[in-house]
Write a protein that holds these residues in place. Structure first.
Motif, PDB file in Angstrom:
ATOM      1  N   ASN A 161     -15.065   9.817  -0.499  1.00 36.85           N
ATOM      2  CA  ASN A 161     -16.425  10.487  -0.879  1.00 36.85           C
ATOM      3  C   ASN A 161     -17.028  10.914   0.470  1.00 36.85           C
ATOM      4  OD1 ASN A 161     -16.815  10.085  -3.349  1.00 36.85           O
ATOM      5  ND2 ASN A 161     -17.858   8.309  -3.085  1.00 36.85           N
ATOM      6  N   LEU A 162     -16.456  10.641   1.537  1.00 37.24           N
ATOM      7  CA  LEU A 162     -16.766  10.801   3.014  1.00 37.24           C
ATOM      8  C   LEU A 162     -16.278  12.479   3.438  1.00 37.24           C
ATOM      9  CD1 LEU A 162     -15.812   7.447   4.432  1.00 37.24           C
ATOM     10  CD2 LEU A 162     -17.856   8.051   3.645  1.00 37.24           C
ATOM     11  N   VAL A 163     -16.809  13.101   3.297  1.00 38.48           N
ATOM     12  CA  VAL A 163     -16.472  14.634   3.384  1.00 38.48           C
ATOM     13  C   VAL A 163     -16.277  15.090   4.666  1.00 38.48           C
ATOM     14  CG1 VAL A 163     -17.332  15.223   1.011  1.00 38.48           C
ATOM     15  CG2 VAL A 163     -19.052  15.593   3.304  1.00 38.48           C
ATOM     16  N   ASP A 164     -17.063  14.364   5.674  1.00 34.70           N
ATOM     17  CA  ASP A 164     -16.621  14.562   7.322  1.00 34.70           C
ATOM     18  C   ASP A 164     -15.894  13.711   7.730  1.00 34.70           C
ATOM     19  OD1 ASP A 164     -18.694  16.830   6.994  1.00 34.70           O
ATOM     20  OD2 ASP A 164     -20.430  15.221   7.298  1.00 34.70           O
ATOM     21  N   LEU A 165     -15.266  13.176   6.946  1.00 32.77           N
ATOM     22  CA  LEU A 165     -13.931  12.162   7.794  1.00 32.77           C
ATOM     23  C   LEU A 165     -12.960  12.787   8.309  1.00 32.77           C
ATOM     24  CD1 LEU A 165     -13.509   8.857   8.227  1.00 32.77           C
ATOM     25  CD2 LEU A 165     -12.024   9.231   6.000  1.00 32.77           C
ATOM     26  N   PHE A 166     -12.734  12.643   9.714  1.00 34.94           N
ATOM     27  CA  PHE A 166     -11.741  13.392  10.617  1.00 34.94           C
ATOM     28  C   PHE A 166     -10.435  12.273  10.816  1.00 34.94           C
ATOM     29  CE2 PHE A 166     -15.115  16.106  12.232  1.00 34.94           C
ATOM     30  CZ  PHE A 166     -14.424  17.074  12.080  1.00 34.94           C
ATOM     31  N   THR A 167     -10.926  10.919  10.982  1.00 34.25           N
ATOM     32  CA  THR A 167      -9.848   9.952  11.378  1.00 34.25           C
ATOM     33  C   THR A 167      -9.746   8.723  10.309  1.00 34.25           C
ATOM     34  OG1 THR A 167      -9.458  10.942  13.692  1.00 34.25           O
ATOM     35  CG2 THR A 167      -8.746   8.590  13.306  1.00 34.25           C
ATOM     36  N   LEU A 168      -8.766   8.322   9.806  1.00 36.59           N
ATOM     37  CA  LEU A 168      -8.783   7.159   8.964  1.00 36.59           C
ATOM     38  C   LEU A 168      -7.664   6.206   9.612  1.00 36.59           C
ATOM     39  CD1 LEU A 168      -9.956   5.220   6.834  1.00 36.59           C
ATOM     40  CD2 LEU A 168      -8.396   6.449   5.242  1.00 36.59           C
ATOM     41  N   ASN A 169      -8.145   5.141  10.079  1.00 34.74           N
ATOM     42  CA  ASN A 169      -6.856   4.207  10.470  1.00 34.74           C
ATOM     43  C   ASN A 169      -7.277   3.005  10.204  1.00 34.74           C
ATOM     44  OD1 ASN A 169      -5.355   2.894  12.140  1.00 34.74           O
ATOM     45  ND2 ASN A 169      -5.659   3.566  14.200  1.00 34.74           N
ATOM     46  N   LEU A 170      -6.194   2.563   9.245  1.00 30.59           N
ATOM     47  CA  LEU A 170      -6.340   1.130   8.588  1.00 30.59           C
ATOM     48  C   LEU A 170      -5.146   0.385   8.790  1.00 30.59           C
ATOM     49  CD1 LEU A 170      -8.104   1.973   5.107  1.00 30.59           C
ATOM     50  CD2 LEU A 170      -9.058   1.337   7.415  1.00 30.59           C
ATOM     51  N   SER A 171      -4.231   0.935   9.807  1.00 32.82           N
ATOM     52  CA  SER A 171      -2.999   0.443  10.019  1.00 32.82           C
ATOM     53  C   SER A 171      -3.021  -1.140  10.415  1.00 32.82           C
ATOM     54  CB  SER A 171      -2.267   1.057  11.106  1.00 32.82           C
ATOM     55  OG  SER A 171      -2.838   1.112  12.199  1.00 32.82           O
ATOM     56  N   HIS A 172      -1.707  -1.948  10.063  1.00 33.64           N
ATOM     57  CA  HIS A 172      -1.724  -3.048  10.656  1.00 33.64           C
ATOM     58  C   HIS A 172      -2.642  -4.293  10.228  1.00 33.64           C
ATOM     59  CE1 HIS A 172       1.402  -2.493  13.835  1.00 33.64           C
ATOM     60  NE2 HIS A 172       0.826  -1.247  13.941  1.00 33.64           N
ATOM     61  N   ASN A 173      -2.646  -3.900   8.617  1.00 34.06           N
ATOM     62  CA  ASN A 173      -3.547  -4.890   7.857  1.00 34.06           C
ATOM     63  C   ASN A 173      -2.625  -5.618   6.763  1.00 34.06           C
ATOM     64  OD1 ASN A 173      -6.421  -5.141   8.755  1.00 34.06           O
ATOM     65  ND2 ASN A 173      -5.944  -2.868   8.940  1.00 34.06           N
ATOM     66  N   LYS A 174      -3.353  -5.845   5.681  1.00 35.28           N
ATOM     67  CA  LYS A 174      -2.391  -6.426   4.650  1.00 35.28           C
ATOM     68  C   LYS A 174      -3.002  -5.738   3.268  1.00 35.28           C
ATOM     69  CE  LYS A 174      -2.196 -11.136   6.908  1.00 35.28           C
ATOM     70  NZ  LYS A 174      -2.724 -12.576   6.954  1.00 35.28           N
ATOM     71  N   LEU A 175      -3.161  -4.630   3.405  1.00 29.49           N
ATOM     72  CA  LEU A 175      -3.902  -3.783   2.218  1.00 29.49           C
ATOM     73  C   LEU A 175      -2.583  -3.690   1.181  1.00 29.49           C
ATOM     74  CD1 LEU A 175      -6.033  -1.262   4.500  1.00 29.49           C
ATOM     75  CD2 LEU A 175      -6.888  -3.274   3.061  1.00 29.49           C
ATOM     76  N   THR A 176      -3.095  -3.609  -0.014  1.00 27.25           N
ATOM     77  CA  THR A 176      -2.137  -3.615  -1.171  1.00 27.25           C
ATOM     78  C   THR A 176      -2.696  -2.561  -2.128  1.00 27.25           C
ATOM     79  OG1 THR A 176      -3.442  -5.219  -2.403  1.00 27.25           O
ATOM     80  CG2 THR A 176      -1.521  -5.787  -1.134  1.00 27.25           C
ATOM     81  N   GLY A 177      -1.797  -1.980  -2.964  1.00 25.35           N
ATOM     82  CA  GLY A 177      -2.198  -1.097  -4.056  1.00 25.35           C
ATOM     83  C   GLY A 177      -1.728   0.343  -3.527  1.00 25.35           C
ATOM     84  N   SER A 178      -2.335   1.275  -4.409  1.00 26.69           N
ATOM     85  CA  SER A 178      -1.778   2.573  -4.218  1.00 26.69           C
ATOM     86  C   SER A 178      -3.187   3.307  -3.613  1.00 26.69           C
ATOM     87  CB  SER A 178      -1.493   3.381  -5.549  1.00 26.69           C
ATOM     88  OG  SER A 178      -1.484   4.912  -5.246  1.00 26.69           O
ATOM     89  N   PRO A 179      -3.097   4.170  -2.490  1.00 25.43           N
ATOM     90  CA  PRO A 179      -4.210   4.898  -1.879  1.00 25.43           C
ATOM     91  C   PRO A 179      -4.201   6.241  -2.343  1.00 25.43           C
ATOM     92  CG  PRO A 179      -2.324   4.918  -0.563  1.00 25.43           C
ATOM     93  CD  PRO A 179      -1.829   4.312  -1.573  1.00 25.43           C
ATOM     94  N   SER A 180      -4.060   6.554  -3.631  1.00 27.56           N
ATOM     95  CA  SER A 180      -3.671   7.903  -4.157  1.00 27.56           C
ATOM     96  C   SER A 180      -4.944   8.784  -4.249  1.00 27.56           C
ATOM     97  CB  SER A 180      -3.065   8.062  -5.345  1.00 27.56           C
ATOM     98  OG  SER A 180      -4.002   7.275  -6.530  1.00 27.56           O
ATOM     99  N   LYS A 181      -6.255   8.011  -4.359  1.00 26.92           N
ATOM    100  CA  LYS A 181      -7.625   8.622  -4.502  1.00 26.92           C
ATOM    101  C   LYS A 181      -8.359   8.467  -3.459  1.00 26.92           C
ATOM    102  CE  LYS A 181      -7.400   7.690  -9.255  1.00 26.92           C
ATOM    103  NZ  LYS A 181      -8.318   7.144 -10.624  1.00 26.92           N
TER     104      LYS A 181
END
Length: 434
Positions: A161-181
């Motif tokens: 929903n974040l229409v102004d998002l330029f940078t998304l950095n969630l690297s080096h965590n333990k996140l799971t699942g599919s980020p398809s959406k």
């Protein structure tokens, strides 16, 4: 969730009511609540009676109101231990999360001139827990950096929903699942940088990630499966023009299969692409030829690739190495094709500066290749090692040709480079075969 007294949402709402001193009509109530939910979602969530155990943030976690004196609006280092590491930057002091100061002054939070949260940078801060869906309420966010923490669970779709998002950095965590959406064609269309490396993400790589504005994407070190998106005009919406900003793509260390998209090696589709890392997957098929304009064949002034780094190592790629890989990439510095099933010979013209990358065959005192690292080991390459490789001279730092089917002696001039900058030479300079 608000009725569950142990939920981060209930705790955030309780803090809003009891401590935040925010009025219901305050225009910043929602963003303050969203940030509070993020905090309570990423702490150890122990009993409120012992706040020293409750917060496991490395920097600037919340201190309960009973522990804070009336100097709350002073810079935090004036009234808490210096081990909290809250302090000041060149733009002023910052405060603990959930302090009485404006949320725009909280550690890792940046706001615009209207007081709206636009940047969230809480990287490497020992956050542990799930990213709450309430992060999607921070609708003016342009940058999110929660990397190098211990976050787990799925990435909330509300980030889409974040229409102004330029940078998304969630690297080096333990996140799971599919980020398809989390990135779509109609929302988040301004995204330029997506960094989700070194998690436990699964499923296929969404074609929706490759929006027209994309510059850098790093999905390495996950368990993505399936084929690499075709990156055609169907995915890119605007065709060739839509992909012109892509600079770096890293999909290494996954379980991707299928062939390498041909358009990825087209300087017309990706004129700014400089780094490609698809190593350590299950890719098959052949290496696509570097294409040029239909009206400008190789050697007649067509567009050259900007590629500097190419890693296709540790896959199941077959066939010969295309000449265009060298002819169309004069800026190439790092080439790793090792541990595949490539055959054919190492062509002398790949390293022959007499006529490479020129139409008039003029010579130059400077090499027209920038290659520093050439890794071709563990394939089925045959024939002799061409002496022309030695023309790379002092710039050559790594050359790996072992575990092939090469014959003849290693050129003496090549072995002499060991006394210079060439520190990694995996050939046998004493024997007949490398």
């Amino acid at each position: 969730m608000l009725t569950d007294e142990t939920s981060p949402q209930h705790q955030a709402a309780t803090w809003i009511i009891n401590e935040a001193q925010v009025y219901p009509w305050d225009p910043f109530l929602i963003q303050r609540y969203a940030l509070a939910t993020l905090y309570y979602s990423t702490t150890s969530n122990k009993s409120d009676t012992d706040s020293s155990e409750r917060s496991n943030w490395s920097k600037c976690g919340h201190i309960e109101i009973s522990e804070i004196n009336s100097k709350e609006l002073q810079p935090i280092e004036e009234h808490v231990s210096t081990s909290a590491e809250c302090g000041s930057t060149v733009i002023g002091s910052y405060y603990r999360f959930l302090s009485f100061a404006s949320e725009c002054r909280w550690y890792g939070v940046t706001c615009d001139s209207d007081g709206r949260v636009t940047k969230l940078d809480i990287a490497d801060n020992n956050l542990s827990g799930k990213i709450p869906s309430e992060i999607g309420a921070l609708i003016y966010l342009s940058e999110i950096d929660l990397s190098r923490n211990s976050l787990y669970g799925s990435i909330p779709n509300e980030i889409g929903n974040l229409v102004d998002l330029f940078t998304l950095n969630l690297s080096h965590n333990k996140l799971t699942g599919s980020p398809s959406k989390i990135i779509g064609s109609e929302v988040s269309s301004k995204v330029q940088d997506i960094f989700l490396s070194n998690n436990i993400l699964t499923g296929g790589i969404p074609g929706s990630f490759f929006v027209p504005s994309l510059r850098n994407i790093d999905l390495s070190g996950n368990t993505f499966t399936g084929e690499i998106p075709s990156l055609t005009s169907e995915v890119m919406n605007d065709g060739i023009e839509s992909s012109r900003h892509l600079y770096s793509i890293n999909l290494s260390r996954n379980e991707l299969s299928g062939s390498i998209p041909k358009t990825l090696f087209s300087p017309y589709d990706f004129p700014n692409l400089q780094r490609v890392n698809l190593g350590n997957n299950k890719l098959s098929g052949t290496i696509p030829k570097f294409s040029t304009s239909e009206d400008s064949p190789i050697g007649s002034g067509g567009i050259y690739s900007s590629l500097k780094y190419l890693d296709l190592g540790i896959n199941s790629i077959t066939g010969s190495i295309p000449h265009s890989l060298f002819q169309m990439t004069p800026s190439l510095e790092y080439l790793d094709l090792g541990v595949n099933q490539l055959d054919g010979t190492i062509a002398p013209e790949w390293f022959d500066f007499e006529y490479k990358f020129s139409t008039d065959k003029k010579t130059s005192s400077q090499p027209s290749s920038n290659l520093k690292d050439v890794i071709l080991w563990s394939n089925k390459l045959s024939g002799k090692i061409p002496i022309q490789i030695a023309q790379l001279g002092a710039q050559l730092e790594s050359l790996r040709l072992s575990f092939n089917e090469l014959t003849g002696r290693v050129p003496h001039k090549l072995c002499q480079l060991r006394s210079g900058s060439l520190e990694d030479l995996t050939v046998d300079c004493a024997g007949l075969n490398p």
